[in-house]
Design a protein around this motif. Structure first.
Motif, PDB file in Angstrom:
ATOM      1  N   PRO A  19      33.877  45.504  35.858  1.00 46.29           N
ATOM      2  CA  PRO A  19      33.373  46.860  36.129  1.00 46.29           C
ATOM      3  C   PRO A  19      33.870  47.443  37.456  1.00 46.29           C
ATOM      4  N   PHE A  20      34.415  46.601  38.324  1.00 40.06           N
ATOM      5  CA  PHE A  20      34.882  47.049  39.635  1.00 40.06           C
ATOM      6  C   PHE A  20      36.400  47.191  39.697  1.00 40.06           C
ATOM      7  N   ARG A  21      37.064  47.082  38.533  1.00 38.48           N
ATOM      8  CA  ARG A  21      38.528  47.151  38.501  1.00 38.48           C
ATOM      9  C   ARG A  21      39.046  48.476  39.071  1.00 38.48           C
ATOM     10  N   GLN A  22      38.409  49.580  38.729  1.00 37.48           N
ATOM     11  CA  GLN A  22      38.890  50.877  39.199  1.00 37.48           C
ATOM     12  C   GLN A  22      38.805  50.996  40.726  1.00 37.48           C
ATOM     13  N   TYR A  27      42.467  44.263  44.909  1.00 41.48           N
ATOM     14  CA  TYR A  27      42.089  42.934  45.395  1.00 41.48           C
ATOM     15  C   TYR A  27      41.952  41.916  44.264  1.00 41.48           C
ATOM     16  N   MET A  28      42.148  42.363  43.039  1.00 36.13           N
ATOM     17  CA  MET A  28      41.992  41.471  41.893  1.00 36.13           C
ATOM     18  C   MET A  28      43.294  40.775  41.512  1.00 36.13           C
ATOM     19  N   LYS A  29      44.344  41.034  42.248  1.00 34.47           N
ATOM     20  CA  LYS A  29      45.611  40.353  42.001  1.00 34.47           C
ATOM     21  C   LYS A  29      45.545  39.006  42.697  1.00 34.47           C
ATOM     22  N   LEU A  39      37.909  41.153  48.069  1.00 28.76           N
ATOM     23  CA  LEU A  39      37.276  41.600  46.830  1.00 28.76           C
ATOM     24  C   LEU A  39      35.761  41.621  46.989  1.00 28.76           C
ATOM     25  N   PHE A  40      35.193  40.592  47.628  1.00 30.20           N
ATOM     26  CA  PHE A  40      33.751  40.592  47.903  1.00 30.20           C
ATOM     27  C   PHE A  40      33.360  41.824  48.701  1.00 30.20           C
ATOM     28  N   GLU A  41      34.124  42.106  49.752  1.00 33.04           N
ATOM     29  CA  GLU A  41      33.811  43.240  50.605  1.00 33.04           C
ATOM     30  C   GLU A  41      33.913  44.555  49.828  1.00 33.04           C
ATOM     31  N   THR A 105      41.948  43.717  57.785  1.00 30.25           N
ATOM     32  CA  THR A 105      41.204  44.652  56.960  1.00 30.25           C
ATOM     33  C   THR A 105      39.896  44.101  56.415  1.00 30.25           C
ATOM     34  N   CYS A 106      39.782  42.810  56.249  1.00 31.32           N
ATOM     35  CA  CYS A 106      38.598  42.249  55.586  1.00 31.32           C
ATOM     36  C   CYS A 106      37.688  41.531  56.566  1.00 31.32           C
ATOM     37  N   SER A 107      36.436  41.876  56.508  1.00 35.57           N
ATOM     38  CA  SER A 107      35.422  41.225  57.324  1.00 35.57           C
ATOM     39  C   SER A 107      35.047  39.880  56.694  1.00 35.57           C
TER      40      SER A 107
END
Length: 160
Positions: A19-22, A27-29, A39-41, A105-107
């Motif tokens: 559901p979060f693909r869009q 980050y799903m690669k 992806l979590f963030e 970029t990611c915390s």
């Protein structure tokens, strides 16, 4: 006891991230089955479950419902765990400032929260999903008493 054996103690649902693909597709690669920290963030941000270090419980519950699908027993377990894991703002700020593996970029905060939620949900695993064995009971007791840091980490891999 190895981590693979521990993962069998509590049969947790695979997270449904489609559901979060869009909003989070970039980050799903990924290679393998481990979710990247960005992806979590992205999922936390796009669901508005977390605003800085403040948890929006209603949005967090909706997020968890999307992630676990038909595993309704885990909605309450994960929501309560997330509330517990976001209660210490000092820890949250410390992890929010850190960047994951040098990433600009990611915390590290979402990864900290995911680790904390896994530990809390392991301890509070629904009875129907729990393996009642001596090894699992010992691991649960150890996890309950192990406080290396407030969130703790029991199982640090996250499977899709």
């Amino acid at each position: 006891m190895d981590f693979t054996s521990l993962r069998k103690c509590c049969a947790t649902p695979n997270l449904k991230i489609q559901p979060f693909r869009q909003s989070c597709g970039k980050y799903m690669k990924m290679k393998g089955t481990v979710m990247p920290p960005c992806l979590f963030e992205c999922i936390l941000n796009s669901s508005e479950a977390l605003n800085g270090t403040q948890l929006n419980v209603d949005n967090a519950r909706r997020l968890i419902e999307k992630l676990v699908g038909n595993y309704k027993d885990f909605v309450d377990v994960y929501t309560q765990a997330l509330q517990t894991c976001t209660a210490n703002e000092t820890d949250l700020l410390k992890f929010k400032r850190r960047r994951f593996l040098g990433s600009e970029t990611c915390s590290a905060l979402p990864l900290y929260l995911a680790s904390c939620v896994l530990k809390k949900s392991f301890i509070n695993c629904p009875s129907a999903n729990w393996t009642h064995s001596e090894k699992c009971e010992n691991a649960r007791e150890f996890s309950m008493n192990c406080n290396r840091f407030s969130g703790g980490v029991l199982v640090a891999d996250f499977v899709l």
